[in-house]
Design an enzyme around this catalytic site. Structure first.
Site, PDB file in Angstrom:
ATOM      1  N   ARG A 102       0.882  -1.180   0.000  1.00  0.00           N
ATOM      2  CA  ARG A 102       0.000   0.000   0.000  1.00  0.00           C
ATOM      3  C   ARG A 102       0.911   1.219   0.000  1.00  0.00           C
ATOM      4  O   ARG A 102       1.657   1.445   0.963  1.00  0.00           O
ATOM      5  CB  ARG A 102      -0.897  -0.017   1.236  1.00  0.00           C
ATOM      6  CG  ARG A 102      -1.542   1.330   1.503  1.00  0.00           C
ATOM      7  CD  ARG A 102      -2.648   1.281   2.511  1.00  0.00           C
ATOM      8  NE  ARG A 102      -3.797   0.593   1.971  1.00  0.00           N
ATOM      9  CZ  ARG A 102      -5.014   0.602   2.543  1.00  0.00           C
ATOM     10  NH1 ARG A 102      -5.211   1.278   3.661  1.00  0.00           N
ATOM     11  NH2 ARG A 102      -6.017  -0.035   1.989  1.00  0.00           N
ATOM     12  N   HIS A 129      -7.450   0.786  -6.506  1.00  0.00           N
ATOM     13  CA  HIS A 129      -7.615  -0.129  -5.361  1.00  0.00           C
ATOM     14  C   HIS A 129      -8.269  -1.424  -5.867  1.00  0.00           C
ATOM     15  O   HIS A 129      -9.426  -1.709  -5.582  1.00  0.00           O
ATOM     16  CB  HIS A 129      -8.492   0.556  -4.301  1.00  0.00           C
ATOM     17  CG  HIS A 129      -8.388  -0.042  -2.928  1.00  0.00           C
ATOM     18  ND1 HIS A 129      -7.579  -1.110  -2.621  1.00  0.00           N
ATOM     19  CD2 HIS A 129      -9.008   0.302  -1.763  1.00  0.00           C
ATOM     20  CE1 HIS A 129      -7.697  -1.393  -1.332  1.00  0.00           C
ATOM     21  NE2 HIS A 129      -8.561  -0.558  -0.788  1.00  0.00           N
ATOM     22  N   GLN A 132     -10.035  -4.013  -3.488  1.00  0.00           N
ATOM     23  CA  GLN A 132     -11.339  -3.526  -3.051  1.00  0.00           C
ATOM     24  C   GLN A 132     -12.388  -3.820  -4.120  1.00  0.00           C
ATOM     25  O   GLN A 132     -13.494  -4.285  -3.817  1.00  0.00           O
ATOM     26  CB  GLN A 132     -11.250  -2.012  -2.791  1.00  0.00           C
ATOM     27  CG  GLN A 132     -12.531  -1.394  -2.303  1.00  0.00           C
ATOM     28  CD  GLN A 132     -12.900  -1.869  -0.910  1.00  0.00           C
ATOM     29  OE1 GLN A 132     -12.113  -1.752   0.019  1.00  0.00           O
ATOM     30  NE2 GLN A 132     -14.099  -2.415  -0.757  1.00  0.00           N
ATOM     31  N   ASP A 224     -17.292   6.888  -1.136  1.00  0.00           N
ATOM     32  CA  ASP A 224     -15.988   6.781  -0.464  1.00  0.00           C
ATOM     33  C   ASP A 224     -15.735   8.121   0.223  1.00  0.00           C
ATOM     34  O   ASP A 224     -16.438   9.111  -0.033  1.00  0.00           O
ATOM     35  CB  ASP A 224     -14.894   6.470  -1.521  1.00  0.00           C
ATOM     36  CG  ASP A 224     -13.490   6.325  -0.930  1.00  0.00           C
ATOM     37  OD1 ASP A 224     -13.358   6.136   0.300  1.00  0.00           O
ATOM     38  OD2 ASP A 224     -12.508   6.409  -1.714  1.00  0.00           O
ATOM     39  N   CYS A 264     -16.284   1.540   0.739  1.00  0.00           N
ATOM     40  CA  CYS A 264     -15.061   0.756   0.956  1.00  0.00           C
ATOM     41  C   CYS A 264     -14.612   0.814   2.414  1.00  0.00           C
ATOM     42  O   CYS A 264     -13.909  -0.080   2.869  1.00  0.00           O
ATOM     43  CB  CYS A 264     -13.958   1.258   0.037  1.00  0.00           C
ATOM     44  SG  CYS A 264     -13.604   3.009   0.257  1.00  0.00           S
ATOM     45  N   ARG A 292     -13.477  -8.624   1.587  1.00  0.00           N
ATOM     46  CA  ARG A 292     -12.074  -8.358   1.249  1.00  0.00           C
ATOM     47  C   ARG A 292     -11.249  -9.625   1.461  1.00  0.00           C
ATOM     48  O   ARG A 292     -10.414  -9.990   0.636  1.00  0.00           O
ATOM     49  CB  ARG A 292     -11.517  -7.209   2.119  1.00  0.00           C
ATOM     50  CG  ARG A 292     -12.044  -5.830   1.777  1.00  0.00           C
ATOM     51  CD  ARG A 292     -11.555  -5.337   0.427  1.00  0.00           C
ATOM     52  NE  ARG A 292     -10.106  -5.314   0.345  1.00  0.00           N
ATOM     53  CZ  ARG A 292      -9.325  -4.339   0.832  1.00  0.00           C
ATOM     54  NH1 ARG A 292      -9.877  -3.274   1.377  1.00  0.00           N
ATOM     55  NH2 ARG A 292      -8.011  -4.393   0.719  1.00  0.00           N
TER      56      ARG A 292
HETATM   57  N1   CP Z   1     -11.075  -0.292   2.391  1.00  0.00           N
HETATM   58  C1   CP Z   1      -9.819  -0.367   2.836  1.00  0.00           C
HETATM   59  O1   CP Z   1      -8.882  -0.582   2.080  1.00  0.00           O
HETATM   60  O2   CP Z   1      -9.686  -0.222   4.191  1.00  0.00           O
HETATM   61  P1   CP Z   1      -8.319  -0.035   4.975  1.00  0.00           P
HETATM   62  O3   CP Z   1      -7.784   1.322   4.611  1.00  0.00           O
HETATM   63  O4   CP Z   1      -8.690  -0.102   6.443  1.00  0.00           O
HETATM   64  O5   CP Z   1      -7.368  -1.119   4.595  1.00  0.00           O
HETATM   65  N1  NVA Z   2      -9.949   6.766  -1.092  1.00  0.00           N
HETATM   66  C1  NVA Z   2      -9.573   6.243   0.192  1.00  0.00           C
HETATM   67  C2  NVA Z   2      -9.765   4.773   0.242  1.00  0.00           C
HETATM   68  C3  NVA Z   2      -9.416   4.118   1.539  1.00  0.00           C
HETATM   69  C4  NVA Z   2      -9.572   2.632   1.513  1.00  0.00           C
HETATM   70  C5  NVA Z   2      -8.133   6.598   0.465  1.00  0.00           C
HETATM   71  O1  NVA Z   2      -7.311   6.527  -0.465  1.00  0.00           O
HETATM   72  O2  NVA Z   2      -7.818   6.997   1.599  1.00  0.00           O
END
Ligand code: CP
Ligand code: NVA
Length: 328
Positions: A102, A129, A132, A224, A264, A292
């Site tokens: 990530r 993502h 997701q 989101d 999400c 997930r």
């Molecule tokens: N939706 C998602 O990716 O959640 P986290 O940021 O908690 O991993």
């Molecule tokens: N758009 C959000 C998604 C988190 C899972 C972010 O990037 O923070």
């Protein structure tokens, strides 16, 4: 060797196969059985940002499959700062069987994939993502029985989550409408790519600045956060820009009566979504969060499990009358 970096890299057939596998593994687990398909394998998890779902769901997915996962915090790795991304990729490849990362910059995901000699999984970047999106598709399929022909409406920021959602909907034949404020739309390149997938699957894409237009007659309403990780200094400007883009009972009233609501997570209750909708009868957000784990098991197995070797052809018996050796 394959990576899992973008929904765009996978064919509709492959995506459907992963959804089927996720569904199968979920049902097997519900009946009390986990299959050790990844026995002894280890996933290295590199995080530059916080996480609840991604971290825990990947960790548990690996444990259920008989493997293990290593959490590597932002402070430990210092990806691209303490050490170059290429060096991290090559060092980690010597220790673990796959890398999930990530990152802030999507380029870091691409660099990891370029330099690693093990599969790399994108656990969210500033571009997309895909994990997701696979879980989202699994949830829609479970709730609605299909994706093809459904109307999916996304209300909010045209950012990472919306990107992968558009692409999986377009690949699997769901119509996709998105309402974002001016200046926060999906990029033309992401939309153009989605348009190619939609043309192939026979679905439609609608872009608007009006949430009511997007949500009209929708089967799925998705939102989101308005302020993603790394954008915290823009939170106030964004709150103003996104006013009117809240998923609340009024907006949801325009969708089909049996519409489901997805997010999400993490949610900012009272901003992009109200408590009443999050906790209401249309909400599928916690099933989506659980999915997930199931979806990622399918990704991990797809990338890592040994393919069954085809049995070698049996040699014909050397002499007439000689019995072939008994098979064990
Ligand atoms: N939706 C998602 O990716 O959640 P986290 O940021 O908690 O991993
Ligand atoms: N758009 C959000 C998604 C988190 C899972 C972010 O990037 O923070």
């Amino acid at each position: 060797m394959r990576h899992f970096l973008h929904i765009a890299d996978y064919s509709p057939r492959e995506l459907k196969a992963m959804l089927d596998l996720a569904d199968k593994l979920k049902k097997e687990r519900a009946r009390g059985g986990n299959r050790p398909l990844l026995k002894g394998r280890v996933l290295g998890m590199v995080f530059q940002k916080p996480s609840l779902r991604t971290r825990v769901s990947f960790d548990m997915a690996m444990r259920h499959l008989g493997g293990d996962a290593l959490y590597l915090s932002p402070a430990e790795i210092g990806l691209g700062q303490r050490e170059s991304v290429a060096d991290v990729a090559r060092v980690l490849s010597g220790y673990v069987d796959a890398i999930m990362a990530r990152t802030f910059s999507h380029q870091h995901i691409l660099d990891l994939a370029q330099w690693a000699s093990v599969p790399v999984i994108n656990g969210l970047s500033d571009y997309n993502h895909p994990c997701q999106a696979l879980a989202d598709a699994l949830t829609i399929q479970e709730r609605k029985g299909r994706l093809k022909g459904l109307r999916v409406a996304y209300v909010g920021d045209g950012f990472n989550v919306a990107n992968s959602l558009l692409h999986i909907c377009a690949k699997l034949g769901a119509h996709f409408s998105i309402a974002s404020p001016a200046g926060y739309e999906l990029t033309p390149r992401v939309v153009a790519l989605g348009g190619e997938f939609a043309a192939a699957s026979g679905s439609a894409i609608r872009l608007t600045h009006d949430p009511r237009e997007a949500v009209q007659d929708a089967d799925v309403v998705y939102t989101d956060t308005w302020t993603s990780m790394g954008q915290e200094q823009e939170a106030e400007i964004r709150r103003q820009a996104f006013a009117g883009f809240q998923v609340n009972d009024d907006l949801l009233g325009l969708a089909r009566p049996d519409a489901i609501v997805l997010h999400c997570l993490p949610a900012h209750r009272g901003e992009e979504i109200t408590d009443a909708v999050m906790d209401g009868p249309h909400s599928a957000v916690f099933q989506q969060a659980e999915n997930r784990m199931h979806a990622q098991k399918a990704i991990l197995v797809h990338l890592l499990a040994e393919k069954p070797k085809t049995a070698p052809a049996r040699k014909p018996a050397a002499r007439a009358g000689k019995k072939p050796a008994r098979r064990r």
